[in-house]
Design a protein around this motif. Structure first.
Motif, PDB file in Angstrom:
ATOM      1  N   VAL A  36     -52.210  -7.774  12.489  1.00  0.00           N
ATOM      2  CA  VAL A  36     -53.068  -8.076  11.363  1.00  0.00           C
ATOM      3  C   VAL A  36     -52.047  -8.311  10.186  1.00  0.00           C
ATOM      4  O   VAL A  36     -51.419  -7.396  10.007  1.00  0.00           O
ATOM      5  CB  VAL A  36     -54.091  -6.952  10.934  1.00  0.00           C
ATOM      6  N   ILE A  81     -56.339  -0.034   3.227  1.00  0.00           N
ATOM      7  CA  ILE A  81     -56.168  -0.350   4.649  1.00  0.00           C
ATOM      8  C   ILE A  81     -56.900   0.973   5.211  1.00  0.00           C
ATOM      9  O   ILE A  81     -57.766   0.758   6.123  1.00  0.00           O
ATOM     10  CB  ILE A  81     -54.845  -0.506   5.000  1.00  0.00           C
ATOM     11  N   SER A  99     -42.271   4.606   4.089  1.00  0.00           N
ATOM     12  CA  SER A  99     -41.206   5.450   3.658  1.00  0.00           C
ATOM     13  C   SER A  99     -41.495   6.540   3.136  1.00  0.00           C
ATOM     14  O   SER A  99     -40.376   7.407   2.606  1.00  0.00           O
ATOM     15  CB  SER A  99     -40.332   4.600   2.829  1.00  0.00           C
ATOM     16  N   SER A 129     -36.433  -8.690   4.823  1.00  0.00           N
ATOM     17  CA  SER A 129     -37.938  -8.420   5.225  1.00  0.00           C
ATOM     18  C   SER A 129     -38.704  -9.492   5.717  1.00  0.00           C
ATOM     19  O   SER A 129     -37.893 -10.642   6.025  1.00  0.00           O
ATOM     20  CB  SER A 129     -38.600  -7.797   3.882  1.00  0.00           C
ATOM     21  N   GLY A 130     -39.726  -9.242   6.329  1.00  0.00           N
ATOM     22  CA  GLY A 130     -40.505 -10.161   6.870  1.00  0.00           C
ATOM     23  C   GLY A 130     -40.186 -10.342   8.311  1.00  0.00           C
ATOM     24  O   GLY A 130     -39.499  -9.752   8.862  1.00  0.00           O
TER      25      GLY A 130
END
Ligand code: NAD
Ligand code: PRE
Length: 294
Positions: A36, A81, A99, A129-130
């Protein structure tokens, strides 16, 4: 009780979510994974690479068949979320990889008592990132902290421990508040200082008119690698672990003050003592990390 997953979902298919999906796939620990992510290109790429079997851009009741949902988005998104999860799929077991734990996870636990929720934190990552940075080996030999809450089911904690051991992570369990004290000092504070140092050098370049950015060597690169980390992730961490970070910044300012006084006073003994003690402490930490391959 089975230790492998059947159908699971991962919200946030970036570095951490993508790496977890890749590890589960590599070790054959999940029959099917739904990714998702609000970014459609991320989902397309994850599906092309075989990291996920299905992609969704939001949490919907179609996830009802999932036993577990892993949250790997920036910590500032967690409340929203969790609200969607509690509304659409309240029976799913939820594990977050943020974190920050402490107040944040205690608040989520209180606000959504219907969810079986285990806060977790991989001490593995990078400045990248990603989804393109995802790596199935990211968690190998790395610490993976679990901070079970009063209503977390022992089954969920046990199952996570088993799965994490299978992907060769080193599982540690601790109190969520203690977690934020520890990682506020050894992870969040260094990131703030790296960002502040680069900001200071950039300001010095502007005011001095010197081209400082043309001359750094490996020392600058080593010290500031983490200042290339994602700004949304670190803004969320700084605000979610605000009180521990403020303590850490105060302690850092004291150390910087001591260093400054020693330089102002030409006090070579104090400088040498500070540098020697810091070197010994740092060398011992790194030796220990190397001996545990962390
Ligand atoms: N990067 C690290 O070194 C590291 C290490 C340990 C834990 N973490 C934690 O893991 C989490 C993810 O970090 P990352 O480095 O994988 O980030 P990332 O930027 O690589 O990935 C985040 C993903 O979440 C998606 N996303 C963001 N908001 C969303 C939303 N509301 N709904 C759906 N998708 C959304 C983004 O499109 C992106 O694909 C953070 O909570 C971070 O604190 C990061
Ligand atoms: O290696 C890096 O670049 C990291 O910053 C990883 C790191 C850290 O060690 O501080 C950063 C944040 C996470 O929550 C866990 C790990």
């Amino acid at each position: 009780m089975t230790t492998a997953f059947s159908h699971i979902a991962i919200v946030g298919m970036g570095l951490i979510g993508g790496s977890f999906a890749a590890a589960l796939k590599e070790y054959g620990l999940a029959l099917s994974i739904t990714g998702v992510d609000r970014d459609e290109a991320t989902l397309r790429y994850a599906q092309q690479c075989g990291l996920i079997d299905h992609g969704l851009t939001s949490i919907t009741p179609s996830l009802a068949g999932c036993s577990h949902l892993f949250v790997a988005t920036p910590v500032g998104t967690f409340a929203q979320i969790f609200q969607q999860v509690a509304h659409h799929i309240p029976t799913v077991k939820v594990v977050d990889f943020g974190s920050v734990k402490g107040e944040l996870s205690l608040e989520l636990h209180q606000r959504f008592p219907q969810l079986d929720y285990l806060p977790a934190h991989p001490i593995a990552g990078s400045e990248r990132s990603g989804i393109h940075a995802a790596d199935s080996r990211l968690f190998m030999s790395r610490k993976f902290i679990l901070t079970p809450l009063p209503k977390t089911s022992p089954d969920l904690t046990f199952q996570m421990q088993e799965v994490l051991q299978k992907i060769s992570a080193h599982v540690c369990t601790m109190d969520p508040v203690e977690h934020d004290e520890i990682f506020g000092a050894v992870s969040h504070l260094p990131h703030m200082i790296a960002y502040a140092l680069v900001d200071a050098i950039s300001a010095m370049e502007k005011t001095s008119g010197l081209e400082l950015s043309r001359y750094p060597g490996a020392g600058f690169r080593d010290f500031t690698r983490i200042a290339s980390s994602d700004e949304t992730m670190w803004t969320d961490i700084a605000l979610a672990n605000r009180s521990q970070l403020l303590n850490g910044l105060e302690s850092f300012q004291n150390s910087l003050g001591n260093l400054r006084s020693a330089i102002e006073n030409n006090d070579s003994e104090s400088l040498k003592t500070l540098f020697r003690d810091a070197r010994r402490y740092r060398d011992a930490i790194v030796r220990h990390m190397e001996s545990t391959h962390a």
